[in-house]
Design a protein around this motif. Structure first.
Motif, PDB file in Angstrom:
ATOM      1  N   VAL A  27       0.734  -1.260  -0.005  1.00  0.00           N
ATOM      2  CA  VAL A  27      -0.021  -0.159   0.119  1.00  0.00           C
ATOM      3  C   VAL A  27       0.813   1.229   0.132  1.00  0.00           C
ATOM      4  CG1 VAL A  27      -1.649   1.424   1.497  1.00  0.00           C
ATOM      5  CG2 VAL A  27      -1.819  -1.069   1.036  1.00  0.00           C
ATOM      6  N   ASN A  28       0.537   2.198  -0.685  1.00  0.00           N
ATOM      7  CA  ASN A  28       1.199   3.526  -0.901  1.00  0.00           C
ATOM      8  C   ASN A  28       0.207   4.719  -0.401  1.00  0.00           C
ATOM      9  OD1 ASN A  28       3.877   2.778  -2.077  1.00  0.00           O
ATOM     10  ND2 ASN A  28       2.501   1.807  -3.398  1.00  0.00           N
ATOM     11  N   LEU A  29       0.368   5.575   0.138  1.00  0.00           N
ATOM     12  CA  LEU A  29      -0.180   6.630   0.777  1.00  0.00           C
ATOM     13  C   LEU A  29       0.567   7.972   0.698  1.00  0.00           C
ATOM     14  CD1 LEU A  29      -3.145   7.747   1.614  1.00  0.00           C
ATOM     15  CD2 LEU A  29      -2.061   7.278   4.129  1.00  0.00           C
ATOM     16  N   LYS A  30       0.056   9.303  -0.129  1.00  0.00           N
ATOM     17  CA  LYS A  30       0.824  10.398   0.180  1.00  0.00           C
ATOM     18  C   LYS A  30      -0.280  11.432   0.580  1.00  0.00           C
ATOM     19  CE  LYS A  30       4.095  11.444  -2.735  1.00  0.00           C
ATOM     20  NZ  LYS A  30       4.931  11.485  -4.249  1.00  0.00           N
ATOM     21  N   VAL A  31       0.198  12.320   1.752  1.00  0.00           N
ATOM     22  CA  VAL A  31      -0.718  13.228   2.171  1.00  0.00           C
ATOM     23  C   VAL A  31      -0.308  14.575   2.241  1.00  0.00           C
ATOM     24  CG1 VAL A  31      -2.241  13.832   4.134  1.00  0.00           C
ATOM     25  CG2 VAL A  31      -2.012  11.472   3.586  1.00  0.00           C
ATOM     26  N   LYS A  32      -0.693  15.642   1.680  1.00  0.00           N
ATOM     27  CA  LYS A  32      -0.534  16.928   1.499  1.00  0.00           C
ATOM     28  C   LYS A  32      -0.635  17.619   2.527  1.00  0.00           C
ATOM     29  CE  LYS A  32      -2.772  17.437  -2.283  1.00  0.00           C
ATOM     30  NZ  LYS A  32      -3.257  17.879  -3.732  1.00  0.00           N
ATOM     31  N   ARG A  33       0.333  18.357   2.963  1.00  0.00           N
ATOM     32  CA  ARG A  33       0.185  19.409   4.162  1.00  0.00           C
ATOM     33  C   ARG A  33      -0.917  20.278   4.176  1.00  0.00           C
ATOM     34  NH1 ARG A  33       4.452  19.699   7.249  1.00  0.00           N
ATOM     35  NH2 ARG A  33       5.810  19.145   5.599  1.00  0.00           N
ATOM     36  N   GLY A  34      -1.704  20.229   5.295  1.00  0.00           N
ATOM     37  CA  GLY A  34      -2.854  21.116   5.493  1.00  0.00           C
ATOM     38  C   GLY A  34      -4.183  20.627   4.921  1.00  0.00           C
TER      39      GLY A  34
END
Length: 524
Positions: A27-34
């Motif tokens: 699994v890959n997950l990328k979350v942007k700041r704010g």
């Protein structure tokens, strides 16, 4: 997304194994700041497992893959180590201590001390008021026990507790599952306020309308794998689009049609039913309720939170709620007096609680025992001797029949996803072969795909001639599944609607009127 300064979190190639189950697979997950980032998927897709890895519940070494937080590789050993980085998780089940004060709960594990570790109560209360103001609870007395608050306010106390830890990334796991519409709206507004203050949020939710309202990005998981990430600015974000990613197919009808199901004679009849509060003999909870359910019919009980639906159901089920209960009950035309739950089960009445973990399952026991326990004396034993072979064969048959996703009937019930746990509860009562089933919030906290399967189970019960009562807070579910609906308000039936009259508007008219039936009244 390519600019790492805009990325607060990146989880790469995360895999996690449980005995007999691969919960996460690369699994890959990328979350942007704010941003507010939503995780969607069916029960068992791996959403909570992924967040438990991030928060340190499953420590480094129990999974494979890497976590980069603020561009640094992190190897969290426990929850405390992730909280030190500003990552805080709020679970669906409250972690509050009910008898401690609001202030004590907010700073539990994060006590405000002065010298030599002594708690500074003045500082504790002042800071508690400060963080409560941020979630709209500035008027609450911080010295009151937290269990004096309603469910919605307790959820806000959980958020206040997270804010007291200087949270940078807030994870909310099904935060609105137990809230009414007004409370849910308030919580979502607070998430938007936190976003404005540069707090990043990850939300797990099955309520797709809420996801569409607040999420900037949506990552869909299916069977432990990353399917896709949708961006509000560039992708189509509709409920249909999200559902297709979650279940791998389009669900054009959220409730499957019920076919070949003739409605027969009256099986269950209740007349002039009255119930008083178990702790206050002068407080009437159910007032002069009368209704009936026919063979092959699914009858809904609609109403706002606190209308008395669960109290009514439990009082009918062997008087497991209330005192000074009066009224008449008939099953298959025969007057019955069900004094205990055992009486109810033996007479052909079943009840599935809205709280499956506390009242529906033995979480530390296996599926086989959970499924057979209600029917054990009547169908799986002879003179007290259990027929183990019959128990195994029937359990395996029902596991296959209603598609419980588990490698074995010997799997521990507590290790299953919510949707599969709910199927086990339904199987338990189906195997007891009742004539009447009362299903209290049968799809609460369950994803859209599992809901569809459970609706199919309910339809099959009706096709077998069972009389089904369905209590639900979700009006689309009531409208889509029920042949007829009784509307409750303040412990009284204020409306009865036939299938062709069912609409959210008509249900709300009944609730708001409290002057009788406003939109049609069916007869026997």
């Amino acid at each position: 997304m390519s600019d790492t300064s805009d990325t607060i979190l990146e989880m790469k190639h995360i895999s996690k194994l449980f005995p007999g189950v691969r919960a996460l697979d690369d699994v890959n997950l990328k979350v942007k700041r704010g941003e507010i980032h939503a995780l969607c998927g069916e029960n068992g897709a791996g959403k909570s497992t992924l967040m438990n890895i991030l928060s340190g519940v499953y420590p480094y070494g129990t999974y494979s893959g890497d976590i980069f937080y603020n561009s640094h590789l992190c190897k969290f050993k426990n929850i405390k180590s992730s909280e030190e980085k500003g990552i805080v998780i709020i679970y669906q089940e409250f972690s509050l201590s009910p008898y401690l004060s609001i202030a004590e709960n907010i700073f539990m594990g994060n006590e405000q001390t002065s010298f030599r570790g002594v708690i500074n109560w003045t500082k504790t209360r002042a800071k508690a008021k400060e963080v409560l103001k941020a979630v709209g609870l500035e008027n609450e007395d911080v010295n009151l026990p937290v269990n004096s608050l309603g469910v919605g306010k307790q959820q806000l106390v959980e958020i206040a507790r997270a804010l007291s830890k200087k949270v940078e990334l807030l994870i909310l796991d099904e935060p609105t599952a137990a809230l009414n519409e007004k409370e849910s709206d308030r919580l979502l507004d607070i998430m938007l306020e936190l976003k404005a203050k540069d707090v990043t949020c990850i939300i797990i939710s099955h309520k797709l309308n809420e996801i569409r309202r607040i999420a900037d990005s949506i990552t869909v998981l299916r069977d432990g794998k990353t399917i896709e990430t949708l961006e509000r600015d560039t992708d189509e974000i509709s409920e249909e689009r999200i559902i297709k990613g979650m279940v791998g197919r389009e669900l054009n009808n959220l409730c499957p049609p019920r076919e070949n199901c003739p409605i027969g004679e009256v099986v269950f009849e209740v007349d002039h039913w009255n119930v008083f509060h178990p702790d206050d003999p002068h407080r009437k909870i159910i007032n002069d309720v009368s209704f009936h359910v026919r063979k092959g019919e699914v009858v809904g009980f609609a109403g706002l939170m606190g209308a008395g639906r669960t109290e009514l159901a439990m009082s009918l089920f062997g008087k497991s709620y209330g005192r000074k209960i009066s009224g008449d009950m008939k099953i298959n035309g025969v007057h019955v007096n069900l004094k205990t739950v055992k009486d109810a089960v033996n007479t052909g009445l079943a009840y599935t609680s809205e709280d499956r973990k506390n009242y529906g399952l033995v979480l530390i026991d296996d599926l086989k025992h959970n499924m057979t326990m209600a029917g054990l004396p009547r169908f799986f034993s002879d003179k007290g001797v259990i027929n183990r072979n019959n128990e195994i064969l029937e359990s395996e048959d029902y596991r296959t029949k209603i598609n419980i996703k588990t490698p074995s009937i010997n799997q521990t019930a507590g290790n299953l996803s919510g949707g599969n746990q709910q199927k086990v509860v339904l199987a338990k009562w189906m195997m007891a072969q009742p004539d009447v089933l009362i299903l209290d919030e049968p799809t609460r906290g369950i994803d859209v795909g599992a809901k569809y399967e459970i609706y199919g189970v309910i339809n099959s019960l009706a096709q077998k001639g069972k009389a089904v009562i369905m209590i639900s807070s979700e009006m689309p579910e009531i409208i889509g599944m029920c042949d007829r609906v009784y509307v409750l308000s303040d412990g009284e039936i204020v409306g009865e609607l036939q299938k062709e009259e069912l609409s959210q508007e008509n249900i709300m008219k009944c609730i708001m009127s409290r002057s009788g039936v406003t939109a049609g009244k069916g007869g026997n």
